[in-house]
Design a protein around this motif. Structure first.
Motif, mmCIF file in Angstrom:
data_model
loop_
_atom_site.group_PDB
_atom_site.id
_atom_site.type_symbol
_atom_site.label_atom_id
_atom_site.label_comp_id
_atom_site.label_asym_id
_atom_site.label_seq_id
_atom_site.Cartn_x
_atom_site.Cartn_y
_atom_site.Cartn_z
ATOM 1 N N UNK A 75 16.558 -10.975 -20.939
ATOM 2 C CA UNK A 75 16.478 -10.479 -19.685
ATOM 3 C C UNK A 75 15.415 -10.685 -19.103
ATOM 4 N N UNK A 76 15.413 -10.492 -17.799
ATOM 5 C CA UNK A 76 14.048 -10.983 -16.809
ATOM 6 C C UNK A 76 13.291 -9.776 -16.461
ATOM 7 N N UNK A 77 12.171 -9.712 -16.040
ATOM 8 C CA UNK A 77 11.564 -8.671 -15.565
ATOM 9 C C UNK A 77 10.614 -8.776 -14.422
ATOM 10 N N UNK A 78 10.265 -7.691 -13.857
ATOM 11 C CA UNK A 78 9.251 -7.899 -12.803
ATOM 12 C C UNK A 78 8.210 -6.601 -12.846
ATOM 13 N N UNK A 79 6.833 -6.751 -12.866
ATOM 14 C CA UNK A 79 5.808 -5.772 -13.144
ATOM 15 C C UNK A 79 5.293 -5.303 -11.467
ATOM 16 N N UNK A 80 5.139 -4.221 -11.364
ATOM 17 C CA UNK A 80 4.837 -3.712 -10.234
ATOM 18 C C UNK A 80 3.522 -2.772 -10.516
ATOM 19 N N UNK A 81 2.285 -3.126 -10.096
ATOM 20 C CA UNK A 81 1.110 -2.561 -10.306
ATOM 21 C C UNK A 81 0.595 -1.813 -8.760
ATOM 22 N N UNK A 82 1.038 -0.626 -8.775
ATOM 23 C CA UNK A 82 0.816 0.154 -7.566
ATOM 24 C C UNK A 82 -0.539 0.719 -7.592
ATOM 25 N N UNK A 83 -0.880 0.959 -6.529
ATOM 26 C CA UNK A 83 -2.359 1.744 -6.146
ATOM 27 C C UNK A 83 -1.978 3.228 -6.577
ATOM 28 N N UNK A 84 -2.868 4.155 -5.837
ATOM 29 C CA UNK A 84 -2.435 5.406 -5.849
ATOM 30 C C UNK A 84 -1.154 5.883 -5.063
ATOM 31 N N UNK A 85 -0.406 6.327 -5.765
ATOM 32 C CA UNK A 85 1.010 6.435 -5.280
ATOM 33 C C UNK A 85 1.226 8.057 -4.500
ATOM 34 N N UNK A 86 1.906 7.707 -3.190
ATOM 35 C CA UNK A 86 1.687 8.863 -2.188
ATOM 36 C C UNK A 86 3.434 9.009 -2.049
ATOM 37 N N UNK A 87 3.681 10.199 -2.811
ATOM 38 C CA UNK A 87 5.253 10.660 -2.630
ATOM 39 C C UNK A 87 5.406 12.131 -2.717
#
Length: 377
Positions: free
Chosen positions: A183-195
């Protein structure tokens, strides 16, 4: 017959980024779509999560329990083509946090990758959401270690080497690598998340919104719970809608496979300017920062559980407890940084992702959404 339909499993659907991710996947124009979307969370579906035309199915399971995970996911294991991992269990000890979050990820992936018949697994790609703690170490750990951390110099860049501290993000990345190349992957390094969510660990905006409402209810001033340094210096955040766009882009773009990407709104701000936006949107008076003695923000919030209960009852809000929806310790940590919390978005742009939003316009949108969801008045 070969499966062509994209089927997403969003793990942590009621937490930070889950709502925006599902909404983005269900848009008619979503890349790789049309998507069938399953949402996974530990507890039963909350009333604020739309029921119709939103998720194809909501699955409540305990991902720390391999048997429960297998029983709940096995029926769909031959359908799921993409996993979007936006789940997080936060504990004070980094070793415990590593163990529990690693167990969850392995339990879910093992059900989807392992199949009774060869080649029956449909899983192609896993999106892993982490954060800037990758560049700072376990700063939320309540131990002597957290006071001696030396982070990377900002702006944070994806090619920075790992720090010599325990970090559960590193463990999760290594787990994904162990499943390659099947399988392939991607990594997402978010900052302070606003939601907008009532179940988000480290939800800074919800903490600030609850704090503002407590101030309004009790007549306290809406004081900035940080330092002169953070008041004057730069910070960035990640709108969950931008993060959702990046997740889907990476999951459907060949050149983005097996890569790590920072994710921010693409701009930055000073808390001095942000405090004015927050005060206006949260309907409290703006109070300029004065560095006159220590403001025990954590102590103030710890003592206001009954006040929050009164607010929930008075306004007929969705039933929450203050200690479940606020992260005063984590927010205080961020607002006492001695460095500028800023991430580089250059790599994302080089690879072709150009999502962005104006943070000053973003904040009022999410506060309004929290009101519509009856999480704040």
């Amino acid at each position: 017959m070969e499966q062509t339909k994209a089927v997403a499993l969003v793990v942590g659907v009621t937490g930070m980024a889950g709502l925006s991710l599902v909404e983005a996947l269900k848009k008619p124009e979503a890349p790789g779509g049309p998507w069938k979307v399953y949402g996974v969370a530990r507890r039963a579906r909350p009333s604020w999560l739309p029921a119709c035309g939103f998720l194809d199915d909501y699955i409540s399971l305990d991902a720390t329990d391999s048997k429960d995970t297998h029983n709940k996911l096995a029926p769909i294991s031959r359908e799921v083509t993409h996993v979007f991992w936006v789940a997080l269990q936060a504990l004070d000890n980094e070793e415990q946090k590593t163990t529990i979050n690693s167990t969850m990820l392995v339990n879910v992936l093992n059900v989807l990758v392992t199949s009774p018949s060869p080649g029956a697994s449909a899983l192609r790609h896993v999106n892993l959401q982490t954060g800037t703690q990758h560049y700072m170490g376990p700063l939320h750990e309540l131990s002597a270690l957290s006071s001696h951390l030396v982070p990377h110099d900002p702006p944070f860049r994806e090619d920075s080497p790992r720090l010599p501290y325990p970090n559960f993000y590193y463990a999760l990345e290594d787990i994904l690598l162990s499943y390659a190349p099947s399988i392939t992957y991607s990594i997402h390094r978010a900052s302070i998340i606003v939601d907008a969510s009532s179940r988000s660990v480290y939800n800074a905006l919800l903490t600030l919104a609850a704090y503002a409402e407590i101030c309004r209810h009790t007549g306290l001033p809406f004081r900035f719970p940080g330092t002169q340094y953070t008041w004057d210096h730069f910070c960035d955040v990640t709108d969950a809608r931008v993060l959702a766009e990046q997740h889907i882009w990476a999951a459907t773009t060949d050149s983005a496979k097996n890569q790590a990407f920072n994710c921010t709104n693409g701009d930055f701000f000073t808390w001095k300017s942000m405090w004015k936006v927050l005060a206006k949107s949260l309907r409290v008076e703006f109070v300029p920062f004065e560095e006159s003695g220590e403001f025990d923000f954590v102590g103030l919030m710890k003592d206001k559980g009954k006040v929050w209960d009164e607010i929930v009852e008075k306004h007929g809000l969705y039933k929450t407890k203050l200690d479940e929806i606020s992260c005063s310790v984590a927010l205080s940590t961020v607002l006492h940084f001695t460095f500028q919390h800023v991430s580089s978005m250059t790599k994302s742009r080089e690879f072709g992702f150009f999502g962005f939003t104006d943070t000053f316009k973003s904040i009022p949108v999410w506060i309004d959404r929290l009101r519509k969801m009856k999480i704040i008045p």
